[in-house]
Design a protein around this motif. Structure first.
Motif, short mmCIF file in Angstrom:
data_model
loop_
_atom_site.label_atom_id
_atom_site.label_comp_id
_atom_site.label_asym_id
_atom_site.label_seq_id
_atom_site.Cartn_x
_atom_site.Cartn_y
_atom_site.Cartn_z
N MET A 1 0.98 -1.51 -0.03
CA MET A 1 0.14 -0.09 0.38
C MET A 1 0.89 1.19 -0.36
N LYS A 2 2.03 0.95 0.59
CA LYS A 2 3.07 2.14 0.80
C LYS A 2 3.49 2.57 -0.99
N ARG A 3 3.62 1.62 -1.78
CA ARG A 3 3.84 2.08 -3.38
C ARG A 3 3.37 2.70 -3.87
N TRP A 4 1.24 2.20 -2.98
CA TRP A 4 0.22 2.40 -4.38
C TRP A 4 0.16 4.09 -4.34
N LEU A 5 0.81 4.22 -2.31
CA LEU A 5 0.21 5.57 -2.64
C LEU A 5 1.14 7.13 -3.08
N SER A 6 2.13 6.22 -2.84
CA SER A 6 3.59 7.02 -3.27
C SER A 6 3.55 7.21 -4.80
N ASP A 7 2.92 6.72 -5.67
CA ASP A 7 2.37 6.56 -7.26
C ASP A 7 3.95 5.21 -7.96
N LYS A 8 4.32 4.52 -7.01
CA LYS A 8 5.54 4.01 -7.79
C LYS A 8 4.46 2.56 -8.29
N THR A 9 3.44 2.53 -8.21
CA THR A 9 2.79 0.76 -8.59
C THR A 9 1.58 1.45 -8.48
N ASP A 10 1.34 0.67 -10.14
CA ASP A 10 -0.42 0.51 -10.17
C ASP A 10 -1.34 -0.49 -10.11
N ASP A 11 -0.59 -1.33 -8.95
CA ASP A 11 -1.18 -2.41 -8.37
C ASP A 11 -1.67 -2.30 -7.22
N ASN A 12 -3.40 -2.04 -7.20
CA ASN A 12 -4.32 -0.98 -6.41
C ASN A 12 -5.15 -2.49 -5.66
N VAL A 13 -4.54 -4.15 -5.28
CA VAL A 13 -5.26 -5.27 -4.68
C VAL A 13 -4.91 -5.86 -4.05
N THR A 14 -5.20 -5.94 -3.19
CA THR A 14 -4.43 -7.47 -2.41
C THR A 14 -5.48 -7.97 -1.21
N VAL A 15 -5.49 -9.31 -2.07
CA VAL A 15 -6.33 -10.44 -1.29
C VAL A 15 -5.80 -10.66 0.09
N VAL A 16 -6.52 -10.23 0.87
CA VAL A 16 -6.50 -11.85 1.65
C VAL A 16 -7.11 -12.90 2.27
N VAL A 17 -6.50 -14.31 2.06
CA VAL A 17 -7.09 -15.23 2.45
C VAL A 17 -6.91 -16.25 3.32
N GLY A 18 -7.86 -17.23 4.15
CA GLY A 18 -7.25 -18.05 4.91
C GLY A 18 -8.72 -18.89 5.39
N GLU A 19 -8.40 -19.77 6.18
CA GLU A 19 -9.38 -20.57 6.85
C GLU A 19 -9.99 -19.94 7.99
N SER A 20 -11.34 -20.66 7.67
CA SER A 20 -11.77 -19.71 8.78
C SER A 20 -11.49 -20.42 10.19
N GLY A 21 -11.44 -19.49 11.29
CA GLY A 21 -10.76 -19.17 12.58
C GLY A 21 -9.53 -18.42 12.19
N SER A 22 -8.67 -18.03 11.01
CA SER A 22 -7.49 -18.03 10.85
C SER A 22 -7.03 -16.37 11.07
N GLY A 23 -7.92 -15.32 11.35
CA GLY A 23 -7.88 -14.17 12.20
C GLY A 23 -7.77 -12.68 11.23
N LYS A 24 -8.76 -13.80 10.35
CA LYS A 24 -8.86 -12.41 8.89
C LYS A 24 -9.88 -11.10 9.55
N ARG A 142 -6.29 -11.06 -11.61
CA ARG A 142 -5.43 -11.33 -11.97
C ARG A 142 -4.90 -10.62 -10.89
N VAL A 143 -4.92 -11.02 -9.91
CA VAL A 143 -3.93 -10.98 -8.77
C VAL A 143 -2.50 -10.94 -8.50
N SER A 144 -1.84 -9.70 -8.19
CA SER A 144 -0.86 -9.58 -7.66
C SER A 144 -0.12 -10.11 -5.95
N ASN A 145 -0.74 -9.54 -5.38
CA ASN A 145 -0.26 -9.20 -3.77
C ASN A 145 -1.55 -10.33 -3.18
N LEU A 146 -1.29 -11.43 -3.28
CA LEU A 146 -2.64 -12.67 -2.12
C LEU A 146 -1.29 -13.38 -0.88
N TYR A 147 -2.51 -12.72 0.30
CA TYR A 147 -1.86 -12.51 1.25
C TYR A 147 -2.55 -13.80 2.12
#
Length: 319
Positions: A1-24, A142-147
């Motif tokens: 997100m820091k790179r997005w805010l400073s205009d260093k990347t056009d990538d503006n999507v992060t997907v956060v995945v986890g099992e039920s109960g993993s802390g999402k 198309r997702v580059s940032n998968l957490y």
């Protein structure tokens, strides 16, 4: 997100995945505390929402812009949007695995793929749902940032459990199966039991904090002011063997969507109501299925690891 805010990347999507109960959900609650550079707005999809129009209406309210009917309408209003992070929590509620019920998720995906410089998307969803949607939309997504939510360490699990236990003001006592007969003293034996129980708890829970709590609660017997700890153990998958395949399909549908109502299970499995109700009733009797406040059925955290592993071995779930 820091790179997005400073205009260093056009990538503006992060997907956060986890099992039920993993802390999402905890991650979503804490995000505004460790990201203060822009506003963080959260749209929590609490119930099933498969109508794309309704989703876009909710997005327009969150973004504080006029109504729009497609991603193009969103792009045309971008100049009136202040830079911000938009979290879509429980995005697994935006689809049903049936033809004609993927529109809301597709609409979200089109917004994610649109060229926006003022919006950073954080999409949070159940891991089995993400796996399914990745195959369905393999050419469009198309997702580059998968957490992926990380597994907790044995020490993290220990801190969590003991912090919860402290509020009960009961003395812990380990049963004989955990105490080491070879220990040179009682204190050494207790320390060994303490280490052993949390290592077992970590292994059985797969590092999932909610599963660890449920396993701990099932391993503890309260006797007055004492809490006697036994060996934490997941329910045996052998209890699932020999069931009719119809039941497995129903349980797979619930895992895949995180939670479903009776009508929704009927829709995605194409089973009759008696078949679905029988499968759900059997799951409830086993303690495997619970009904939440929205009157949807979900898998009890205590059972989740055993059921998920069993369905993977039967190739009904996949990574």
């Amino acid at each position: 997100m820091k790179r997005w805010l400073s205009d260093k990347t056009d990538d503006n999507v992060t997907v956060v995945v986890g099992e039920s109960g993993s802390g999402k959900s905890t991650f979503v609650r804490r995000l505004p505390h460790f990201w203060e550079a822009t506003p963080v707005k959260v749209l929590n999809i609490r119930n099933k929402l498969t109508d794309p129009g309704l989703l876009l209406d909710q997005l327009s309210e969150v973004l504080e812009i006029g109504p729009f009917s497609d991603a193009g309408g969103l792009v045309r209003q971008e100049e009136s949007i202040e830079p911000q992070v938009v979290v879509i929590d429980s995005a697994h509620n935006l689809f049903l695995a049936e033809v004609g019920y993927l529109g809301a998720y597709r609409a979200l995906m089109e917004c994610m793929n649109a060229h926006l410089t003022h919006v950073y998307w954080v999409i949070v969803l159940n891991a089995p749902s993400w796996n399914y949607l990745s195959y369905v939309f393999v050419r469009e997504q198309r997702v580059s940032n998968l957490y992926k939510m990380p597994r907790w360490s044995p020490m993290d699990i220990r801190r969590l459990i003991l912090s919860r236990h402290k509020g009960g003001r009961r003395q812990l006592k380990y049963n004989n199966m955990l105490l080491s007969a070879a220990a040179s003293s009682e204190s050494t034996s207790i320390r060994a039991a303490n280490s052993r129980v949390f290592n077992i708890l970590w292994e059985q829970s797969g590092g999932n904090p909610l599963a660890a709590i449920e396993l701990w609660l099932n391993a503890v017997k309260v006797k007055g002011r004492l809490a006697e700890v036994g060996v934490p153990e997941r329910p045996s998958a052998n209890l699932l063997a020999g069931m009719k395949d119809d039941l497995y399909f129903v349980y797979t549908a619930i895992v895949l969507h995180s939670s479903l109502s009776t009508e929704e299970i009927m829709l995605v499995t194409h089973f009759s109501e008696p078949v679905v109700r029988h499968a759900v009733k059997q799951g409830i009797n086993m303690g495997m299925i619970i009904r939440d406040e929205s009157e949807r059925y979900r898998i009890d955290p205590y059972w989740y690891g055993s059921l998920s592993g069993f369905l993977h071995r039967k190739n009904m779930l996949w990574n």
